[in-house]
Scaffold this active site. Sequence first.
Site, PDB file in Angstrom:
ATOM      1  N   LYS A 298       0.831  -1.194   0.000  1.00 48.18           N
ATOM      2  CA  LYS A 298       0.000   0.000   0.000  1.00 48.18           C
ATOM      3  C   LYS A 298       0.875   1.258   0.000  1.00 48.18           C
ATOM      4  O   LYS A 298       2.030   1.221   0.422  1.00 48.18           O
ATOM      5  CB  LYS A 298      -0.875   0.030   1.264  1.00 48.18           C
ATOM      6  CG  LYS A 298      -1.934  -1.039   1.345  1.00 48.18           C
ATOM      7  CD  LYS A 298      -2.690  -0.922   2.662  1.00 48.18           C
ATOM      8  CE  LYS A 298      -3.760  -1.992   2.786  1.00 48.18           C
ATOM      9  NZ  LYS A 298      -4.874  -1.791   1.843  1.00 48.18           N
TER      10      LYS A 298
ATOM     11  N   ARG B 250     -10.403 -11.605   1.692  1.00 46.94           N
ATOM     12  CA  ARG B 250     -11.273 -12.638   1.136  1.00 46.94           C
ATOM     13  C   ARG B 250     -10.611 -14.006   1.193  1.00 46.94           C
ATOM     14  O   ARG B 250     -11.299 -15.037   1.230  1.00 46.94           O
ATOM     15  CB  ARG B 250     -11.673 -12.263  -0.285  1.00 46.94           C
ATOM     16  CG  ARG B 250     -10.543 -12.171  -1.280  1.00 46.94           C
ATOM     17  CD  ARG B 250     -10.837 -11.219  -2.422  1.00 46.94           C
ATOM     18  NE  ARG B 250     -10.797  -9.819  -2.017  1.00 46.94           N
ATOM     19  CZ  ARG B 250     -11.006  -8.786  -2.828  1.00 46.94           C
ATOM     20  NH1 ARG B 250     -11.266  -9.013  -4.112  1.00 46.94           N
ATOM     21  NH2 ARG B 250     -10.962  -7.556  -2.388  1.00 46.94           N
TER      22      ARG B 250
END
Length: 514
Positions: free
Chosen positions: A292, A366
Amino acid sequence: MPTTINVAAGDATNYETPALVVNLFQGVTQPGGGTGAVDRALGGVISQLIADGEIKGKLGELTLVHTIDRIPAKRVVVAGLGKSQDFDTGAVRRVSGEVARFLRRKGIGEYATIAHGAGIGGLNAVESAQAIAEGTLLGLYKFDNYRSNGNGADGGDDPDGSDGGIQAVTIVERDAGTVDELTAGVSVGTVLAESTMLARDLVNHPANVMTPTKMAEAAREVAETVGLELDVMDRDRMREHGMGAFLGVAQGSEEPPKLIVMTYWGDPDNPQNNLGLVGKGITFDTGGISLKPAANMEAMKGDMAGGASVIAAMNAIGSLKPRINVTGLIAATENMPGGRAQRPGDVVTAMNGKTIEVINTDAEGRLVLADALCYARSLGITRLVDVATLTGAIVVTLGKACTGIMGNSGKLAKDVGAAGERSGERFWELPMLEDYRELIRSDVADMKNSGGRQAGSITAAMLLREFAEEADWVHLDIAGTSTASSNKGHLVKGATGVPTRTLAQLAMNLANGK
């Protein structure tokens, strides 16, 4: 010192207190009920301020009146409830939170209030008292664990630390026959508020403290306190179960991963009466190899907010004891770019044998949820709700106003929505059209973990659907609602604890056949 919410039978006009809170709907020129009685005892001061335009009754408006010994209360606060047609328990929570912080700034340590909305406002006594308790306690929440003087952590309410906080709030009710109902509402509201504050604490702790191991310890404390079964699965046991998706995320971190399983048996003779709550517990998310940007990365300590809300909801459920079996599963790990971290292009195999191509290591939530959902199914759970700060896309879609719902069961989605209406936490359902499944189709595996920019929240949910299998399943994306940027009503800057109260309310509703 924690704030206590009490109920007392009595006449508000004769109740001795440093401050008495009354209310007014917008547009009312002549107050009635408890507010009218106080107005008359004050010689019509409130009516005069209304006529002068100083009090309008707008939602959240607060007006302080010094009584100058005309009644035993030293001060009266007139709280605006907004328009009567828009009034609900959410307005009570907001007003209660605003009043509590307002009086705390004044250095007042205790006060009394009438039951907002009970009677003319259309709320029953239980609803009103529960909302007052929730709004007050959540509005007073502060997280100052890491300040050497313990001051200023609530966005500037008491920057000099001169007050000792609110020790007690008393709901004063003229009708003695209503006291038991108000007391019951306060009891439930206190449990839900304290559980939500637990979730806030877990999220607000820095990641060097709130590790997966520390999350497991927090779950153990809850389990021991309210009587839950607890199983904490380590890396070796996860490997035995074939949880390759979860372990792929965990392999880049030195911190050991934990799959935390908390079980409440509210209906042990009926195992089919069950509910599973599954929370994403990424205690820090760097994005892994798909790193990030540095700006605001410190906020990624909150990527375990879903897991925190599940631990907190299990605390509430264990305390309120609904007649339903509830299992909370928290997939806790860091997502770090260590030397052993998984790479874009890797293929991992989940517990149910399905394979996932890792396109973006920052789409890690996920992956851990996939194996947690599989494990929940192996336990025989037939209704599943997973909670995760899963996608930035949901913030683009819905902002911070409401949580996104996706799933395979319209009924369960409606059940969550109904629980949210009671709790004051808002949800909006997004479509799960089969067209979106094409976006996560992989050339080398059963699916890929990222479908790109299109419908990012939905494609993430489409992947999770593959692991819910035949269970009724709903996914809650709380990336926008897990934090608040400022103080407003019962929300304070920082972690919100959403959707702790909704999850607990869902369990209670399902237990009652609602």
